[in-house]
Design an enzyme around this catalytic site. Structure first.
Site, PDB file in Angstrom:
ATOM      1  N   LYS A 270       0.842  -1.202   0.000  1.00  0.00           N
ATOM      2  CA  LYS A 270       0.000   0.000   0.000  1.00  0.00           C
ATOM      3  C   LYS A 270       0.873   1.247   0.000  1.00  0.00           C
ATOM      4  O   LYS A 270       0.618   2.207  -0.731  1.00  0.00           O
ATOM      5  CB  LYS A 270      -0.940  -0.006   1.214  1.00  0.00           C
ATOM      6  CG  LYS A 270      -2.072  -1.027   1.085  1.00  0.00           C
ATOM      7  CD  LYS A 270      -2.834  -1.238   2.378  1.00  0.00           C
ATOM      8  CE  LYS A 270      -3.844  -2.368   2.230  1.00  0.00           C
ATOM      9  NZ  LYS A 270      -4.570  -2.693   3.454  1.00  0.00           N
TER      10      LYS A 270
ATOM     11  N   GLN B 199      -4.438  -1.470   9.622  1.00  0.00           N
ATOM     12  CA  GLN B 199      -4.394  -2.791   8.989  1.00  0.00           C
ATOM     13  C   GLN B 199      -5.062  -3.829   9.895  1.00  0.00           C
ATOM     14  O   GLN B 199      -4.750  -3.929  11.080  1.00  0.00           O
ATOM     15  CB  GLN B 199      -2.938  -3.190   8.688  1.00  0.00           C
ATOM     16  CG  GLN B 199      -2.786  -4.489   7.931  1.00  0.00           C
ATOM     17  CD  GLN B 199      -3.413  -4.481   6.526  1.00  0.00           C
ATOM     18  OE1 GLN B 199      -3.465  -3.447   5.858  1.00  0.00           O
ATOM     19  NE2 GLN B 199      -3.914  -5.614   6.093  1.00  0.00           N
TER      20      GLN B 199
ATOM     21  N   ASP C 284     -10.719   3.458   4.575  1.00  0.00           N
ATOM     22  CA  ASP C 284     -11.165   2.070   4.416  1.00  0.00           C
ATOM     23  C   ASP C 284     -12.689   1.972   4.488  1.00  0.00           C
ATOM     24  O   ASP C 284     -13.254   0.896   4.290  1.00  0.00           O
ATOM     25  CB  ASP C 284     -10.557   1.178   5.504  1.00  0.00           C
ATOM     26  CG  ASP C 284      -9.386   0.364   4.986  1.00  0.00           C
ATOM     27  OD1 ASP C 284      -9.328   0.118   3.763  1.00  0.00           O
ATOM     28  OD2 ASP C 284      -8.538  -0.031   5.805  1.00  0.00           O
TER      29      ASP C 284
END
Ligand code: GUN
Length: 298
Positions: A54, A98, A121
């Protein structure tokens, strides 16, 4: 029928180029460089690889990125403290925590602490609510990427029977919500299957588009799909393979070889959904930056 391969790697590259143009524009017009902060708790090797990929993608499109690492035994307070600091750090327009987090850390508590305006997200309840209502700022990367994979390959889901296997917060639920909306690129008839679903094959056989997000290799076999189905494989499973240097290979949730004989289109693993998830994270980070400047998308 032999399936057309839906090439997520190539499409993700195309989207990254679009994002890079957007990043250059925002720098030129506003002197702002979009920034993404990644929070990595513990030492799970797969998570470390995802975060590294990422960040690499951020570098490639000209964004700023930084990883904030916390130990495997971090407490809720330590993770919350990190998130609170990032919420007010003007260098970062997006924050990515994460997942999964170690067992002692309360995932809900951490997600709830994110500033919704930086939740790239799309997991904060505010952003989930906006998706439910069909006016999302941030759609989670995997479902957003799948929608783009369908649309940009000429497969508009309008009117299609979409069967989603899996009901996770990060893939299954937002996937179903996204495709059921009265909106361009949606308007599908969506069915969600899960571990307690009876007669799974009876339902998957009805699918015009099948999204497999189960987390088990070969969970979808050829007898479970109809001729001409479009198959989206979200799975990333490690299976032992002595012939590989690493000792394993990556496979999806779908029995690729057999299913691709029946399907009209299918995503490979790797190189299908995975790269699209990262590309859409970049799109969301660019959106967050624009929203922070204009208060609305422009
Ligand atoms: N773990 C697996 N996929 C994802 C993702 O898309 N975002 C985050 N934050 N964690 C993940």
């Amino acid at each position: 029928m032999t399936a057309k391969i839906l090439d997520g790697k190539a499409l993700a590259e195309e989207i990254r180029l679009e994002v890079a143009t957007g990043v250059a524009e925002i720098q030129q017009k506003h002197g702002v460089t979009p920034g993404l902060a990644a929070v990595l708790v513990g030492d799970d090797p797969a998570s470390a690889i995802y975060v590294r990929n990422k960040r690499r993608a951020c570098d490639e499109v000209g964004m700023v990125s930084e990883t904030f690492e916390l130990p495997a035994d971090a407490t809720n307070e330590q993770v919350l403290d990190c998130v609170h600091k990032l919420n007010t750090d003007p260098r970062f327009h997006g924050i990515l925590v994460q997942l999964p987090l170690p067992d002692q850390v309360d995932e809900r508590l951490i997600i709830d602490a994110l500033d919704p305006a930086k939740d790239v997200d799309g997991l904060h309840p505010y952003n989930v609510g906006k998706l439910v209502q069909g006016r999302p700022d941030f759609v989670p990367g995997t479902p957003a990427g799948i929608q783009q994979l369908l649309l940009r390959n000429g497969h508009d889901p309008a009117g299609a029977n979409v069967v989603v296997c899996g009901r996770s917060e990060i893939v299954g639920k937002p996937m179903a919500l996204l495709l059921m909306q009265r909106a361009e690129g949606a308007n599908a008839t969506v069915t969600v299957c899960h571990t307690r679903t009876k007669n799974l094959a009876d339902i998957t056989q009805q699918a015009d588009i099948l999204v497999a997000a189960i987390g088990r290799p070969n969970a979808i076999t050829a007898d479970m799909v109809k001729e001409g189905v479009i198959v989206i494989d979200v799975g990333i499973n490690r299976v032992e393979d002595a012939s590989r240097k690493r000792g394993y290979r990556l496979v999806g949730d779908v029995d690729f070889d057999a299913v691709s004989e029946k399907a009209s289109a299918i995503t490979p693993v790797p190189g299908g959904v995975g790269p699209m998830t990262i590309a859409m994270l970049l799109v969301n980070t660019l959106t967050a930056t624009r929203l922070s400047i204009h208060g609305k998308e422009s």
